[in-house]
Motif scaffolding. Structure first.
Motif, PDB file in Angstrom:
ATOM      1  N   GLY A  32      -3.170   0.802  -6.350  1.00 48.25           N
ATOM      2  CA  GLY A  32      -3.924   0.664  -5.110  1.00 48.25           C
ATOM      3  C   GLY A  32      -3.994  -0.747  -4.583  1.00 48.25           C
ATOM      4  O   GLY A  32      -3.891  -0.974  -3.365  1.00 48.25           O
ATOM      5  N   LEU A  33      -4.152  -1.717  -5.472  1.00 50.52           N
ATOM      6  CA  LEU A  33      -4.298  -3.099  -5.016  1.00 50.52           C
ATOM      7  C   LEU A  33      -3.001  -3.626  -4.414  1.00 50.52           C
ATOM      8  O   LEU A  33      -3.030  -4.465  -3.512  1.00 50.52           O
ATOM      9  CB  LEU A  33      -4.749  -3.978  -6.181  1.00 50.52           C
ATOM     10  N   SER A  34      -1.861  -3.132  -4.884  1.00 49.68           N
ATOM     11  CA  SER A  34      -0.585  -3.551  -4.293  1.00 49.68           C
ATOM     12  C   SER A  34      -0.509  -3.131  -2.824  1.00 49.68           C
ATOM     13  O   SER A  34      -0.033  -3.892  -1.971  1.00 49.68           O
ATOM     14  CB  SER A  34       0.588  -2.964  -5.078  1.00 49.68           C
ATOM     15  N   VAL A  35      -0.998  -1.936  -2.515  1.00 49.23           N
ATOM     16  CA  VAL A  35      -0.977  -1.467  -1.121  1.00 49.23           C
ATOM     17  C   VAL A  35      -1.992  -2.241  -0.282  1.00 49.23           C
ATOM     18  O   VAL A  35      -1.711  -2.618   0.868  1.00 49.23           O
ATOM     19  CB  VAL A  35      -1.269   0.052  -1.062  1.00 49.23           C
ATOM     20  N   LEU A  36      -3.174  -2.500  -0.837  1.00 45.71           N
ATOM     21  CA  LEU A  36      -4.176  -3.269  -0.090  1.00 45.71           C
ATOM     22  C   LEU A  36      -3.676  -4.681   0.198  1.00 45.71           C
ATOM     23  O   LEU A  36      -3.899  -5.218   1.296  1.00 45.71           O
ATOM     24  CB  LEU A  36      -5.479  -3.311  -0.878  1.00 45.71           C
ATOM     25  N   PHE A 114      11.066  -7.702  -6.744  1.00 39.38           N
ATOM     26  CA  PHE A 114      10.382  -8.210  -5.559  1.00 39.38           C
ATOM     27  C   PHE A 114       9.030  -8.833  -5.860  1.00 39.38           C
ATOM     28  O   PHE A 114       8.485  -9.542  -5.019  1.00 39.38           O
ATOM     29  CB  PHE A 114      10.244  -7.086  -4.528  1.00 39.38           C
ATOM     30  N   ILE A 115       8.477  -8.554  -7.051  1.00 46.08           N
ATOM     31  CA  ILE A 115       7.186  -9.165  -7.359  1.00 46.08           C
ATOM     32  C   ILE A 115       7.308 -10.679  -7.479  1.00 46.08           C
ATOM     33  O   ILE A 115       6.363 -11.424  -7.175  1.00 46.08           O
ATOM     34  CB  ILE A 115       6.590  -8.541  -8.644  1.00 46.08           C
ATOM     35  N   ALA A 116       8.489 -11.169  -7.897  1.00 47.27           N
ATOM     36  CA  ALA A 116       8.699 -12.618  -7.976  1.00 47.27           C
ATOM     37  C   ALA A 116       8.650 -13.238  -6.577  1.00 47.27           C
ATOM     38  O   ALA A 116       8.040 -14.295  -6.365  1.00 47.27           O
ATOM     39  CB  ALA A 116      10.033 -12.920  -8.650  1.00 47.27           C
ATOM     40  N   VAL A 117       9.294 -12.570  -5.620  1.00 45.06           N
ATOM     41  CA  VAL A 117       9.243 -13.064  -4.235  1.00 45.06           C
ATOM     42  C   VAL A 117       7.813 -12.985  -3.711  1.00 45.06           C
ATOM     43  O   VAL A 117       7.333 -13.890  -3.012  1.00 45.06           O
ATOM     44  CB  VAL A 117      10.194 -12.230  -3.346  1.00 45.06           C
ATOM     45  N   MET A 118       7.123 -11.922  -4.054  1.00 48.98           N
ATOM     46  CA  MET A 118       5.748 -11.704  -3.598  1.00 48.98           C
ATOM     47  C   MET A 118       4.829 -12.846  -4.037  1.00 48.98           C
ATOM     48  O   MET A 118       4.000 -13.329  -3.256  1.00 48.98           O
ATOM     49  CB  MET A 118       5.261 -10.362  -4.160  1.00 48.98           C
ATOM     50  N   ALA A 132       8.108  -7.849   3.483  1.00 51.74           N
ATOM     51  CA  ALA A 132       8.929  -6.737   2.985  1.00 51.74           C
ATOM     52  C   ALA A 132       8.888  -6.677   1.464  1.00 51.74           C
ATOM     53  O   ALA A 132       8.799  -5.598   0.872  1.00 51.74           O
ATOM     54  CB  ALA A 132      10.369  -6.874   3.480  1.00 51.74           C
ATOM     55  N   ALA A 133       8.931  -7.854   0.823  1.00 49.66           N
ATOM     56  CA  ALA A 133       8.881  -7.892  -0.644  1.00 49.66           C
ATOM     57  C   ALA A 133       7.552  -7.346  -1.157  1.00 49.66           C
ATOM     58  O   ALA A 133       7.508  -6.630  -2.169  1.00 49.66           O
ATOM     59  CB  ALA A 133       9.100  -9.326  -1.131  1.00 49.66           C
ATOM     60  N   THR A 134       6.461  -7.676  -0.466  1.00 50.09           N
ATOM     61  CA  THR A 134       5.147  -7.176  -0.880  1.00 50.09           C
ATOM     62  C   THR A 134       5.081  -5.665  -0.746  1.00 50.09           C
ATOM     63  O   THR A 134       4.586  -4.969  -1.655  1.00 50.09           O
ATOM     64  CB  THR A 134       4.044  -7.839  -0.036  1.00 50.09           C
ATOM     65  N   TRP A 135       5.574  -5.143   0.372  1.00 46.87           N
ATOM     66  CA  TRP A 135       5.568  -3.689   0.560  1.00 46.87           C
ATOM     67  C   TRP A 135       6.494  -2.992  -0.444  1.00 46.87           C
ATOM     68  O   TRP A 135       6.165  -1.919  -0.964  1.00 46.87           O
ATOM     69  CB  TRP A 135       5.982  -3.334   1.989  1.00 46.87           C
ATOM     70  N   VAL A 139       5.668  -0.055  -2.995  1.00 46.15           N
ATOM     71  CA  VAL A 139       6.455   1.181  -3.040  1.00 46.15           C
ATOM     72  C   VAL A 139       7.018   1.399  -4.437  1.00 46.15           C
ATOM     73  O   VAL A 139       7.014   2.519  -4.964  1.00 46.15           O
ATOM     74  CB  VAL A 139       7.590   1.140  -1.992  1.00 46.15           C
ATOM     75  N   GLY A 140       7.508   0.322  -5.058  1.00 50.93           N
ATOM     76  CA  GLY A 140       8.046   0.436  -6.406  1.00 50.93           C
ATOM     77  C   GLY A 140       7.001   0.897  -7.403  1.00 50.93           C
ATOM     78  O   GLY A 140       7.296   1.708  -8.296  1.00 50.93           O
ATOM     79  N   ALA A 141       5.764   0.410  -7.263  1.00 49.88           N
ATOM     80  CA  ALA A 141       4.696   0.841  -8.166  1.00 49.88           C
ATOM     81  C   ALA A 141       4.433   2.330  -8.021  1.00 49.88           C
ATOM     82  O   ALA A 141       4.272   3.050  -9.021  1.00 49.88           O
ATOM     83  CB  ALA A 141       3.425   0.040  -7.874  1.00 49.88           C
TER      84      ALA A 141
END
Length: 521
Positions: A32-36, A114-118, A132-135, A139-141
């Motif tokens: 959930g926190l990744s989407v928020l 993408f978490i590294a870019v995030m 895009a990397a954050t989204w 999505v990956g999670a």
């Protein structure tokens, strides 16, 4: 005297339950926190307001701490299938391994890339690419969760498979039947929506702490605005998918449903027990009802289970003793059919050892779905293969007391969260929330309650299917590896110590980061 293997089974169950419980303390917040974080960064990308960048980076920091420790427990959980449950892995590895492999190759690698870019790309890549990397991390999670839940759902409802007599293994016949089974799809949506709700409660609760301390009030109010709306939406969706879960369970796992409701005698127009106090089993067997007292909603269980207020809902006694009028086989009949399958497998092995080709061909025809006798044997006997390993019909009944109360904790907390999030959203929108200090305290203490409710949901899902590792096909009692119980007991306590240290570390780091607050930019 309990054999060493049965002790191994018990210690393996305890170790797996321990790992799963600890792992699930981290997963829902990650989902959930990744989407928020992605939603807040989207607000920054659209408005170019540095406030949203600062806010996003703060919540992203908490997400990162949680994500790292969740990965550590998840890896251990997957390896336990091979170390502690080798009989299970041999029997269904061709099926169970596929979604886990996809999760690792497609979803987990997507997250880890993408978490590294995030985290480290704020000033190194363009804002659009960072968003895009954050989204994609979010999505990956969720994709990772989907494939793991597909594997879990298959254990509850083994679809898209056939039995290979030569290897004594189940093999996948339809990937899409496994990936898109009604149990898998609904389990995914219910798990993810409830996880999003938990993460929203976490953000609301932490933000409430800031309002109570009169710190970072703008960030707290805006975070609550996003999280309460997000959480309310997914709390309502979680209730909807939970209702759908009940209907699915009624059809594919009727014993789980009966145990959740402590329903011993089947009924037409069955009532739903909103709340009740269960009697001990000894008192119930003396002819008294299952409850000391209960508050019931007439016909609601039938309506929720079969979308018919007058539908018949099978009880525990029906499923154990059988009910011919309703077409329900007794557990003893299923045990006998399962033992017939085991006897035929033994007969086949003996025929191969003695080079008795005629007998081997005769048995092979029984396990061949292309032959008439094979279709009949597989439908009427192999479907109950796992029952052949049980000693008593009452072994098919899970822990009724634990399920009954866990289900009510989950549902009751869910209703409370809907009301809480709606009230918090409304008052925050009106600018009145910071003056309701009692409500801010309630929001803060709802964080541990959300975790309790989440764990209660998994207790219902996993304890409810006992004694099965795979519903009807393989009981837990024959799934474990043939290793010494002392080895499993030792690793149980090692994992207990390790996970407790990790949990304490996470809580300590999170609390420290919350006290520090957002970075100044």
């Amino acid at each position: 005297m309990v054999t060493d293997y049965l002790q191994t089974v018990d210690w393996s169950r305890a170790q797996f339950a321990l790992t799963a419980i600890y792992h699930w303390l981290f997963v829902p917040l990650t989902l959930g926190l990744s989407v928020l974080c992605a939603l807040m960064e989207t607000a920054y990308y659209r408005t170019k307001d540095p406030f949203w960048r600062r806010t996003t980076k703060f919540w992203m920091r908490l997400f990162g701490v949680n994500f790292a420790i969740g990965v550590a427990t998840g890896l251990i959980l997957e390896f336990e299938f091979g170390t502690n449950w080798s009989n299970y892995s041999h029997f269904v590895g061709d099926i169970f391994g596929a979604p886990l492999a996809i999760e690792g190759i497609m979803a987990f690698f997507l997250e880890s890339t993408f978490i590294a870019v995030m985290f480290f790309g704020w000033n190194r890549v363009r804002p659009g690419f960072h968003l895009a990397a954050t989204w994609l991390t979010a999505v990956g999670a969720s994709l990772s969760a989907y494939w793991i839940l597909v594997a879990n759902a298959w254990m509850q409802y083994p679809a898209g498979t056939t039995f290979n007599l030569e290897t004594v293994r189940n093999e996948m016949t339809s990937f899409w039947d496994v990936a898109l089974s009604p149990v898998a799809v609904n389990k995914f949506f219910h798990t993810v929506t409830s996880s999003y709700m938990l993460a929203a409660l976490f953000v609301v609760g932490v933000s409430a702490w800031y309002l109570l301390r009169r710190r970072e009030q703008l960030m707290a109010r805006r975070s609550i605005a996003v999280a309460s709306a997000f959480g309310l939406l997914f709390a309502l969706l979680a209730a909807t998918t939970g209702d759908r879960s009940g209907a699915v369970i009624a059809r594919v796992q009727p014993m789980k449903l009966a145990a959740m409701e402590a329903l011993y005698e089947g009924q037409e127009g069955a009532s739903l027990t909103a709340f009740g106090l269960l009697r001990p089993e000894a008192e119930r067997r003396d002819g008294k009802g299952p409850h000391y007292f209960s508050i019931e909603i007439p016909k609601m269980l039938s309506l929720m289970s079969f979308r018919d207020a007058d539908a018949y809902v099978a009880g525990i006694d029906d499923l154990v003793e059988g009910n011919p009028e309703r077409g329900i086989l007794s557990a003893q009949e299923k045990i006998e059919r399962g033992r017939e399958v085991i006897a035929q497998l033994a007969r086949y092995r003996t025929a191969l050892e003695q080079n008795d080709r005629a007998t081997a061909a005769e048995v092979a025809a029984l396990f061949d779905p292309a032959t008439p006798e094979g279709r009949e044997f597989l439908e009427n006997n192999y479907a109950y293969f796992g029952y052949g390993y049980l000693d008593s019909p009452w072994q098919t009944v899970p822990d009724v007391t634990l399920l009954f109360y866990s289900f009510r904790v989950m549902v009751g907390a869910g209703v409370f969260f809907i009301l809480l999030l709606a009230l918090v959203w409304w008052l925050n929108r009106r600018g009145r929330l910071e003056n309701r200090r009692w409500l801010l305290w309630v929001a803060l203490w709802s964080i541990p309650l959300a975790y309790i409710a989440s764990q209660a949901g998994w207790i219902v899902a996993e304890v409810g299917r006992q004694p099965w590792a795979i519903q009807n096909l393989l009981p837990v009692s024959v799934s474990a590896s043939r290793i010494g119980s002392g080895s499993v007991a030792t690793t149980f306590f090692l994992f207990l110590a390790l996970f407790t240290v990790l949990l304490a570390a996470e809580i300590g780091i999170l609390c420290k980061q919350i006290k520090i607050g957002p970075d100044k930019e």
